[in-house]
Structure formats: C-alpha cells, structure tokens
Scaffold this active site. Structure first.
Site, PDB file in Angstrom:
ATOM      1  N   HIS A   1     -32.101  -5.644  20.047  1.00  0.00           N
ATOM      2  CA  HIS A   1     -30.944  -5.785  20.933  1.00  0.00           C
ATOM      3  C   HIS A   1     -30.951  -7.129  21.651  1.00  0.00           C
ATOM      4  CE1 HIS A   1     -33.355  -5.334  24.593  1.00  0.00           C
ATOM      5  NE2 HIS A   1     -34.014  -4.374  23.971  1.00  0.00           N
TER       6      HIS A   1
ATOM      7  N   GLU B   1     -36.363   3.208  22.014  1.00  0.00           N
ATOM      8  CA  GLU B   1     -37.485   2.634  22.749  1.00  0.00           C
ATOM      9  C   GLU B   1     -38.443   3.747  23.175  1.00  0.00           C
ATOM     10  OE1 GLU B   1     -39.610   0.513  23.177  1.00  0.00           O
ATOM     11  OE2 GLU B   1     -38.521  -1.109  24.161  1.00  0.00           O
TER      12      GLU B   1
END
Length: 254
Positions: free
Chosen positions: A24, A136
C-alpha cells in the site's frame, strides 16, 4: 548446486501464474511510525487511511501500469480488507472517476477515508476481492478469525499464513493477479521462497517493499495444487477416427 553456472529451467505454462505484488501507499500510520515506532501498535492507526503523499504515489503508479500495458492484463485484484490497501488497490487498478449519467456502482465513494478524492468507477476494470488472509498482522477485532487476545502475530505465523495464501491462489482460475498487501505480510511470506535460487535472485524475491512499490513474479505449481490444462498446447497429430474419416472423404472425392 554451483550458483556460478547458468541454471536454466523449463516449466509448463499452465502450471504458472503471474502475480503482481504491491505494498500500500503511504498511510498516516507510516508518518507517525517514522517519528515513533511504537505508534504502529496504536489502535488509533489500526485502519489508517492514505496521506496526500500516498495518493500521489497511487496516481504515479496508476500512470505506470497503464503506460506499460499492465492494467489491461490483470484479471483479478486481491486486496487486504484494510482501508489503506483498498484505497491503493482501487486507486491504481480501478476504473476512471465516476461521471454523471453513467449508472455503474463505484468501487470507492467520494471522500473515502477523508481523501478528498472523487468516486472511482467499477467500469472497465478487473474484479476486486478483499481477502482476510493477506492482511497486516495487527488485528484487534475479537470477531476476527486471526485474533488472539493480547498477542501480536509472530513473524513465523505471518510466513505460514502467507504460504497458505499463495497455495490458495491455485484455487483461482485467473492467470494474472494483482495482490495489494502490507510490508510485514509481503516480506515474511516471500522469505519462505527462493531457497533454491542464486543468492541475488533470492534477495530480489524477498527484499523489503517500499510504500506503493510493485514487483511482478512468476508463481510455479510444483505440487499439482492446481488442475489446469493448457489452452494452447497441441498434440500435432489427428486421431485414428479422424484419419479414417479423412481417407473416406478422399475416396469419395476421387
């Protein structure tokens, strides 16, 4: 194995996929984490949104994937379900900004995550799929299947989860897939691969990802996890029945 000698190899095309791995773009947690690393553990930044710089990174990468033709090849975009990855995925691989008079559901509504960005259309872009397994490690929701009370997922657990995710890709029919995830997930997953390669190649596979960095790799099915057959292989001969039919037709024509 002598790593100084060329180690070329061949593999059936139908047992390969191309995966485009993307971390990201910069999130607000990255800014705070650079000042104080403990900020990464703060619940305040659990689902961080992109910064203005992060959106600039997204715009630059979008131009790159269009210029090199990649945007037209990707058949599926898989993203972590966290906001920063979904913003990055949609910003890079989504359709153009929504326009009046086009009744197409948006992939991202206007001002998502305080972005100040216009809505992004789902027109003329690949399908998107949010997958929990590539998220994550910081998980705080007690309804989450990966959640453990007061325990942060260990590096070895991230790697094991990542390998399972890679194996799961073989259940998908798509051959060229973009995957938008996080630094720890990508780093520790890729550490599990490349052990049979030259050290430089191993390093290319597993080095750390910067914000909005994209790297493309070939995924090989060595264990027949997938069941694909080639769409372009050709046996080079006709069947016995076809041969008999051809002889009959020749006799008829004569």
């Amino acid at each position: 194995m002598n790593m100084d000698v060329a180690q070329s190899g061949l593999f059936p095309l139908q047992r390969c996929k191309i995966v485009h791995l993307l971390r990201h773009a910069q999130g607000i947690h990255n800014v705070e984490g650079e000042k104080d690393h403990s900020a990464y553990m703060s619940p305040e930044f659990f689902d961080a949104h992109l910064t203005p710089l992060g959106w600039n990174q997204v715009d630059n990468l979008r131009k790159q994937v269009k210029a090199c033709g990649l945007s037209g090849k990707i058949e599926l975009v898989i993203t972590s379900p966290l906001l920063r990855t979904m913003q990055t995925a949609v910003g890079v691989f989504g359709g153009e900004s929504c326009t009046d008079g086009v009744n197409i559901p948006p992939l991202m509504v206007e001002n998502t995550g305080h972005s100040g960005r216009p809505a992004i259309s789902s027109l003329n872009c690949p399908p998107f799929l949010a997958v929990e397994r590539c998220r994550e490690r910081l998980v705080e929701n007690d309804e989450d299947v990966l959640w453990k009370a007061d325990v942060r997922e260990a590096n070895e657990e991230i790697a094991a989860r990542g390998v399972k995710f890679i194996d799961w890709l073989w259940t998908r029919k798509e051959k060229e897939i973009a995957i938008v995830s996080h630094s720890a997930f990508l780093f520790y997953t890729l550490q599990a691969f490349g052990g049979d390669c030259h050290p430089i190649v191993k390093e290319e596979i597993s080095r750390y990802f910067g914000n909005c960095e994209l790297r493309s790799m070939v995924l090989v099915d060595r264990s027949l996890l997938g069941s694909e057959t080639s769409s372009c292989n050709y046996p080079g001969k006709i069947s016995h029945a076809d041969e008999k039919l051809a002889r009959k037709e020749k006799t008829y024509l004569n």
